[in-house]
Design a protein around this motif. Structure first.
Motif, PDB file in Angstrom:
ATOM      1  N   LEU A  87      -1.395  12.909 -12.326  1.00  0.00           N
ATOM      2  CA  LEU A  87      -2.121  11.668 -12.409  1.00  0.00           C
ATOM      3  C   LEU A  87      -1.582  10.777 -11.435  1.00  0.00           C
ATOM      4  O   LEU A  87      -2.264   9.902 -10.546  1.00  0.00           O
ATOM      5  CB  LEU A  87      -2.169  10.945 -13.795  1.00  0.00           C
ATOM      6  N   LEU A  88      -0.307  10.235 -11.417  1.00  0.00           N
ATOM      7  CA  LEU A  88       0.352   9.449 -10.398  1.00  0.00           C
ATOM      8  C   LEU A  88       0.141   9.835  -9.125  1.00  0.00           C
ATOM      9  O   LEU A  88      -0.568   8.877  -8.295  1.00  0.00           O
ATOM     10  CB  LEU A  88       1.998   9.224 -10.769  1.00  0.00           C
ATOM     11  N   VAL A  89       0.136  11.040  -8.574  1.00  0.00           N
ATOM     12  CA  VAL A  89      -0.255  11.524  -7.463  1.00  0.00           C
ATOM     13  C   VAL A  89      -1.513  11.087  -6.805  1.00  0.00           C
ATOM     14  O   VAL A  89      -1.762  10.516  -5.702  1.00  0.00           O
ATOM     15  CB  VAL A  89       0.415  12.882  -7.167  1.00  0.00           C
ATOM     16  N   VAL A  90      -2.388  11.534  -7.855  1.00  0.00           N
ATOM     17  CA  VAL A  90      -3.738  11.288  -7.527  1.00  0.00           C
ATOM     18  C   VAL A  90      -4.073   9.785  -7.548  1.00  0.00           C
ATOM     19  O   VAL A  90      -4.935   9.050  -6.347  1.00  0.00           O
ATOM     20  CB  VAL A  90      -4.620  11.833  -8.516  1.00  0.00           C
ATOM     21  N   ALA A  98      -7.661   7.904 -12.743  1.00  0.00           N
ATOM     22  CA  ALA A  98      -7.004   7.356 -11.627  1.00  0.00           C
ATOM     23  C   ALA A  98      -7.307   5.836 -11.214  1.00  0.00           C
ATOM     24  O   ALA A  98      -6.657   5.042 -11.018  1.00  0.00           O
ATOM     25  CB  ALA A  98      -7.118   8.174 -10.310  1.00  0.00           C
ATOM     26  N   ILE A  99      -8.626   5.688 -11.506  1.00  0.00           N
ATOM     27  CA  ILE A  99      -9.252   4.400 -10.825  1.00  0.00           C
ATOM     28  C   ILE A  99      -8.808   3.277 -11.914  1.00  0.00           C
ATOM     29  O   ILE A  99      -8.318   2.198 -11.619  1.00  0.00           O
ATOM     30  CB  ILE A  99     -10.597   4.623 -11.121  1.00  0.00           C
ATOM     31  N   ALA A 100      -8.796   3.931 -13.136  1.00  0.00           N
ATOM     32  CA  ALA A 100      -8.166   2.881 -14.118  1.00  0.00           C
ATOM     33  C   ALA A 100      -6.682   2.442 -13.980  1.00  0.00           C
ATOM     34  O   ALA A 100      -6.335   1.281 -13.894  1.00  0.00           O
ATOM     35  CB  ALA A 100      -8.384   3.652 -15.543  1.00  0.00           C
ATOM     36  N   ALA A 101      -5.909   3.534 -13.667  1.00  0.00           N
ATOM     37  CA  ALA A 101      -4.608   3.323 -13.332  1.00  0.00           C
ATOM     38  C   ALA A 101      -4.430   2.293 -12.275  1.00  0.00           C
ATOM     39  O   ALA A 101      -3.662   1.323 -12.344  1.00  0.00           O
ATOM     40  CB  ALA A 101      -3.819   4.453 -13.019  1.00  0.00           C
ATOM     41  N   VAL A 102      -5.278   2.321 -11.197  1.00  0.00           N
ATOM     42  CA  VAL A 102      -5.199   1.621  -9.901  1.00  0.00           C
ATOM     43  C   VAL A 102      -5.628  -0.030 -10.336  1.00  0.00           C
ATOM     44  O   VAL A 102      -4.908  -0.937  -9.840  1.00  0.00           O
ATOM     45  CB  VAL A 102      -6.246   2.095  -8.994  1.00  0.00           C
ATOM     46  N   VAL A 103      -6.536   0.179 -11.088  1.00  0.00           N
ATOM     47  CA  VAL A 103      -7.161  -1.236 -11.383  1.00  0.00           C
ATOM     48  C   VAL A 103      -6.163  -2.009 -12.292  1.00  0.00           C
ATOM     49  O   VAL A 103      -5.816  -3.151 -12.362  1.00  0.00           O
ATOM     50  CB  VAL A 103      -8.431  -1.154 -12.054  1.00  0.00           C
ATOM     51  N   ILE A 104      -5.855  -1.519 -13.434  1.00  0.00           N
ATOM     52  CA  ILE A 104      -4.915  -1.755 -14.355  1.00  0.00           C
ATOM     53  C   ILE A 104      -3.480  -2.158 -13.628  1.00  0.00           C
ATOM     54  O   ILE A 104      -2.685  -3.259 -13.889  1.00  0.00           O
ATOM     55  CB  ILE A 104      -4.530  -0.991 -15.669  1.00  0.00           C
ATOM     56  N   GLY A 105      -3.237  -1.514 -12.370  1.00  0.00           N
ATOM     57  CA  GLY A 105      -2.002  -1.801 -11.887  1.00  0.00           C
ATOM     58  C   GLY A 105      -2.200  -3.083 -10.810  1.00  0.00           C
ATOM     59  O   GLY A 105      -1.326  -3.373  -9.843  1.00  0.00           O
TER      60      GLY A 105
END
Lengths: 319, 503, 340
Positions: free
Chosen positions: A46-49, A248-255
């Motif tokens: 997931l991190l890579v994506v 992935a989108i969630a991780a990016v936005v939360i990040g």
């Protein structure tokens, strides 16, 4: 006074710490070093994506095809290695090239024909998923010495923790993406396009090359994640990674990356993935909660962060 | 060598022509720039200035003619190429990247690197050194959006200079600057001039032309009127050259604007305030009267129009229609009170591009009728044809999408749209911007006849001659405030200019 | 007189936006007729009609409902990716009510529709009042929604026995499947609402230029909200007939991938994804093309998994055909080819 753009990042970091402390108090063994390394290994793909998605979102675009590309590359690996007996070291580069070409094609459609990224990558998602299903509808197991060798290798960390080798690979990818995004000209172009692509063009940014490169990169990383996933499951399956694009989108936005593009950090995405991972871990430790609670929790979290971005943006425009 | 260069033009455009659908935007225009000069390019709206600039900076292709830079034929096909050749444009709306740091904006694409990695410290240091020349002492690692437009503009110029620009093209650089910022900018331009850079300067502030320019080129309706040394062209002659005969005819019938004997007020605004845009403005529009509103971009004239149409809501103050206080929270409220607005930005706020002329005209009436009382396409067509005929809208039929019409015809459709609801107060924000001279005259004539029919008008415009031509009174705005109200004998473009310029 | 009107009708047809979708549909039908001359046969048996045309119409009902809503949302310049998930929620709500309670069929249906409207309200509020991009706003519900449906079903496939409810999915009325009647009803009502009032014009105005619409006194936010409510309603109804068809609620699989089918139908109908002009009849023509394609793949013996691939390619192809740049390139190429 903290700069406004760091607020979401700080919020994510605090949440991560708070979750960790709460979990630690509630469950034995939650606040252990092993849980931290597991967070990294279990969410490696997931991190890579998400790293690829960070680039795409920074440029103001979106890539809905990543989950399907993960599945496609996994199925390709499994079928070529298990059914055709190709050596993995030949298969991996081939799969990565196919993934990159796929992204190049999507990026070209987006740039040259001015199509909206979401519809192109949505079609890409269906195409990759369809291709994966066509190749094999069943899950294909992989039996190869290399896989066992890689699975057994790793680094022993203090505190009885074990960092498998492919987690190390992921950390290397993270470092590479960090340099690419924050220390290369290409990275600057990504931010420039996300800020205002017209201005960027006027300032001489190679929009065509950059746009296509961004989507090629995202698909390359998704294909890479697909390979990693085969090491995680020892198989390839056409239905893996459904909904991974949202994760992935969630991780990016939360990040802390702005959904409209132009602002964000690679390390923020790492925090985002970790936070989502810890929510999953918490739900597993809790035991009585169903896994779809994680889905709902992440959806809510994403919503809160989008709302936070809106509020911060609005106040910065006024101020 | 030095002498030879100073005799020959650094940058020369000859016989440039450009045809747009229906309009000859440029007709065999010549333009020369010498090193170390500031050359003003002047003309009214639609004269062809921006087309010429777009051609020389590679945004638009030319139809015919030649462009020479240092006696070399060039044909930049995009801005990046033009910049590489040494032609750097700086626009009114800064075309930099607000989300990147100042230093990154200055060096984007040319960042100092070591082993392929950007050296951020080095870049910041280089940026500081560069901005020192411009007497700018700011934190270059802060994002550009952090700074005022004036500073952003200086950064844009600095970027051009840093890219070894030989020709700086400044398109209305002072439009949103205050007077001290303009002084700073001019100091820098003088310094650049002394370094041999050729500067093309476009502005609508004539006094600034005389402050900084060495020579003037005047365009009118796509044709070259002439190139003059600044000393040969005093202000009066300049205005004559810019306006020419056509507009004289329009303004010829002016001043008949009969002074209304005693009219009752239709609209009374007292102490209206909208945060950050309108500051304590009071004004009255009487029945059958045309009130003009003058002021620079950002002076608050558009903002007053928006507030009167309910797009922005008042924080304090009062609006009265026919002596009755009203609250305007949305355009629908204003329409209910008989107010209509033709917005300033026709393309984004006025026309609904892909829809037909028929639908564009019928829409306001339809909104007023409510969604359930549908005006049938046949009725819409009758309505539209009526206006197509009376306003001489050039179109084969009412089904043509409005985006395919010329600017002038689009504006007529928008006017028709609002006249269809028979408003009592018609607000026009820059009604003649970007319109060819023929339609221009027609629209001015229309405004006058509407007044004679008893409609009240409030017209915001940056074309002072135009305001003088039809307005009974002119309200002058500056810094979101009303600074003057001129009427009768004191009303002239000179007096408006004085009020705007705070003289 | 008569010939004159028919002449102008033929002329209008050639110029109209119907010509390409119609040609595509006809081409596919001809292909099928060549494979199987009885492809279009309909026969009457046991009080209902049977045959491929009826089958195509019946099977396309869920997508047709989704496409009606999607047409309007796309016309406002938006998109709704959550329709499949909303189908799952509405199906789960109805199934659980049927299994766990004794409430009347009417209450069950109202609850199902209400759940869809609530989803539409959430999407609409996120898009028009919070200003979130439609893709992201509806993506939230696209994934969260299936989680919610799973939660309602407790992770199981909930099956039920209810003759009245099942009739909606597999029953007939006057020999024709109820699903077809439902689509017809929703189509007629929405067409009346949009084209016999000014709502359709307002939707197009907002979709073409929402800023200018605001300057016209149109409440663009309300218009957008209504569009998402409509998709919510349509998705809920589609979810209900899907659940009724299989007598159960399968939160994982119901409506899966149907969001693309609905979008594809709208695009096939010639609408631009950037918003503006729309036509529900054209979108429904698009639905028929998609379903005929599905049936063709099935009948001709090609593996059904090719469906996804073909549809993905069809989307890209239609988008390219709509793109001015692509058309110019094609005509340029054609010109070169003619010269050489």
């Amino acid at each position: 006074m903290i700069a406004r753009r760091f607020v979401p990042l700080l919020a994510t970091f605090s949440l991560l710490v708070v979750m960790f402390i709460i979990g630690g108090f509630q469950f034995e063994g939650f606040a252990s070093f092993q849980v931290v390394t597991n967070l990294l290994t279990d969410n490696a793909f997931l991190l890579v994506v998400a790293l690829g998605m960070t680039l795409v979102i920074l440029s103001g675009g979106i890539d809905l095809s990543v989950g399907a590309v993960v599945a496609l590359s996994g199925v390709l690996c499994a079928v070529l290695i298990s059914e055709y007996q190709w050596p993995p070291l030949l298969v991996f580069p081939l799969v990565l090239v196919i993934g990159t070409l796929f992204g190049t094609l999507m990026g070209s459609l987006i740039y040259f024909y001015k199509l909206q990224p979401f519809i192109v990558t949505l079609a890409g998602m269906f195409f990759a998923r369809g291709l994966a299903t066509t190749i094999s509808e069943e899950s294909v197991g992989i039996e190869h010495p290399l896989y066992y060798a890689v699975a057994d290798s790793g680094i022993a960390l203090p505190g009885n923790a074990w960092l498998p080798s492919y987690a190390i690979i992921v950390l290397a990818v993270l470092a590479g993406l960090f340099l690419l995004t924050h220390y290369s000209r290409f990275g600057g172009y990504v931010y420039a396009i996300g800020g205002n692509s017209q201005s960027a063009a006027l300032m001489g940014v190679p929009i065509a090359r950059s746009t296509i490169g961004i989507y090629a990169m995202s698909s390359f990383l998704a294909a890479f994640a697909g390979i990693l996933y085969t090491f995680y499951t020892f198989s390839g399956y056409a239905l893996t990674g459904i909904g991974m694009e949202l994760d992935a989108i969630a991780a990016v936005v939360i990040g802390g990356t702005l959904l409209t593009g132009g602002s964000g950090y690679i390390l923020g995405t790492l925090l985002g993935v970790m936070l989502m991972g810890i929510i999953h871990t918490y739900i597993i430790f809790e035991g009585s909660l169903n896994s779809w609670w994680a889905r709902i929790a992440i959806g809510l979290l994403l919503f809160v962060f989008i709302a936070l971005q809106k509020v911060l943006n609005r106040s910065s425009q006024r101020g | 060598m030095q002498q030879e260069q100073s005799e020959k033009a650094l940058f020369e455009l000859s016989n440039i022509s450009k045809q747009f659908p229906g309009v000859k935007a440029l007709d065999a225009v010549n333009f020369r720039l010498f090193p170390g000069e500031v050359h003003a390019l002047l003309g009214e709206n639609g004269a062809g200035k921006s087309t010429l600039v777009k051609i020389m900076t590679g945004v638009l292709p030319k139809d015919s003619g030649s462009i020479q830079l240092q006696q070399q034929e060039i044909s930049p096909s995009n801005t990046a190429e033009a910049q590489k050749l040494g032609i750097a444009p700086v626009y009114q709306e800064v075309n930099l990247l607000p989300n990147l740091s100042v230093a990154h904006n200055l060096f984007l694409g040319r960042e100092p690197t070591r082993f392929g990695c950007i050296r951020w410290q080095q870049m910041a240091e280089d940026a500081r050194q560069l901005l020192k020349r411009f007497k700018l002492n700011i934190d270059v690692t802060e994002s550009l959006s952090h700074y005022s437009v004036a500073i952003q503009q200086l950064v844009a110029i600095a970027r051009g200079v840093a890219m070894n620009a030989k020709v700086l093209v400044l398109d209305e650089p002072t439009a949103s600057l205050d007077s001290s910022e303009v002084d700073t900018l001019f100091d820098i331009l003088r310094q650049l001039k002394s370094e041999g850079i050729a500067i093309l300067f476009i502005t609508h502030f004539l006094e600034q032309v005389y402050q900084i320019s060495d020579r003037i080129t005047v365009l009118r309706s796509g044709k070259l009127i002439g190139e003059y040394p600044i000393t040969d062209l005093p202000r009066g002659k300049l205005i004559e050259a810019m306006l020419g005969q056509e507009l004289q005819q329009v303004t010829g019938e002016q001043t008949e604007a009969t002074e209304p004997a005693k009219r009752e007020p239709l609209l009374t605004v007292s102490n209206a305030t909208v945060p950050h845009s309108v500051d304590d403005v009071s004004l009255t529009v009487n029945k059958g009267e045309a009130v003009g509103m003058a002021g620079l971009l950002g002076s608050g004239r558009t903002e007053v129009c928006r507030a009167l149409f309910g797009i922005d809501t008042l924080k304090s103050g009062e609006i009265k229609i026919r002596q009755q206080p009203v609250t305007l929270n949305q355009p629908a409220d204003a329409m209910q009170q008989g107010i209509a607005l033709c917005p300033e930005d026709r393309k984004t706020d006025g026309i609904i591009g892909p829809l037909s002329i028929r639908e564009n005209i019928a829409l306001a009436l339809q909104v007023q009728a409510g969604w359930w009382r549908y005006i049938s396409p046949e009725k819409q067509r009758t309505l539209a044809n009526q206006y197509i005929e009376s306003f001489h809208i050039a179109t084969p039929d009412s089904e043509k999408p409005i985006e395919e019409l010329s600017g002038g015809n689009q504006q007529k459709v928008i006017l028709a749209r609002w006249l269809a609801i028979s408003p009592q107060l018609l607000i026009l924000d820059e009604p003649t911007r970007g319109i060819d001279i023929g339609a221009h005259a027609e629209i001015i004539k229309l405004i006058k006849s509407l007044c004679d029919e008893g409609m009240s008008l409030l017209v915001a415009s940056s074309e002072l001659e135009e305001l003088v031509a039809f307005a009974n009174r002119v309200v002058v705005m500056r810094d979101h405030r009303k600074v003057a109200e001129l009427q009768g004998a004191e009303l002239s473009s000179q007096s408006i200019m004085h009020s705007i310029a705070e003289v | 007189m008569n010939t004159e009107t028919s002449h102008s009708f033929a002329e209008r047809l050639l110029k109209s936006r119907y010509i390409w979708p119609l040609a595509a549909l006809l081409l596919m039908l001809i292909f099928n007729l060549l494979l199987d001359a009885s492809f279009l046969d309909i026969h009457f048996d046991n009080g209902r009609f049977y045959g491929n045309p009826i089958d195509i119409l019946h099977r396309s009902a869920p997508v047709a409902l989704l496409a009606i809503g999607m047409t309007v949302v796309i016309a406002t310049g938006g998109i709704d990716l959550s329709v499949g998930a909303v189908m799952a929620i509405a199906g789960a709500v109805c199934a659980n009510l049927l299994v766990a309670t004794d409430v009347s069929l009417f209450t069950v249906l109202v609850a199902g529709i209400a759940s869809g409207l609530l989803c539409g309200l959430i999407n609409g509020a996120l898009v028009s009042y919070m200003g979130i991009q439609p893709i992201i706003a509806t993506l939230l519900l696209m994934v969260t929604g299936r989680g919610i449906a799973q939660l309602l079903n407790d992770g199981q496939i909930v099956t039920f026995q209810h003759a009245g409810f099942s009739w909606l999915g597999s029953g007939t009325l006057l020999g024709i499947p109820v699903t077809i009647w439902l689509v017809l009803l929703v189509f007629i009502i929405s067409q009346l609402m949009l084209r016999r009032t000014a709502l359709g014009l307002f939707v197009e105005a907002v979709g073409c230029n929402s800023s200018a619409s605001r300057y016209l006194g149109i409440n663009d936010r309300t218009v957008k909200l209504m569009a998402y409510l409509l998709t919510g309603f349509c998705a809920a109804l589609a979810g209900i007939i899907s659940a009724a068809d299989i007598n159960g609620s399968d939160a994982n699989n119901v409506g899966l991938w149907l969001e693309l089918d609905a979008i594809l139908a709208v695009v096939l109908g010639g609408a631009a994804l950037s918003g503006g002009r729309f036509s529900i009849p054209l979108s429904l023509l698009g639905v028929l093309i998609i379903q005929t394609l599905n049936t063709t793949i099935m009948v001709s013996g090609m593996p059904s998994k090719l469906n996804l691939l073909i549809k993905a390619l069809a989307v890209v192809l239609v988008l390219l055909l709509q793109s001015d740049i692509f058309r110019k390139q094609i005509s340029g190429l054609a010109g070169k080819w003619r010269h050489s």
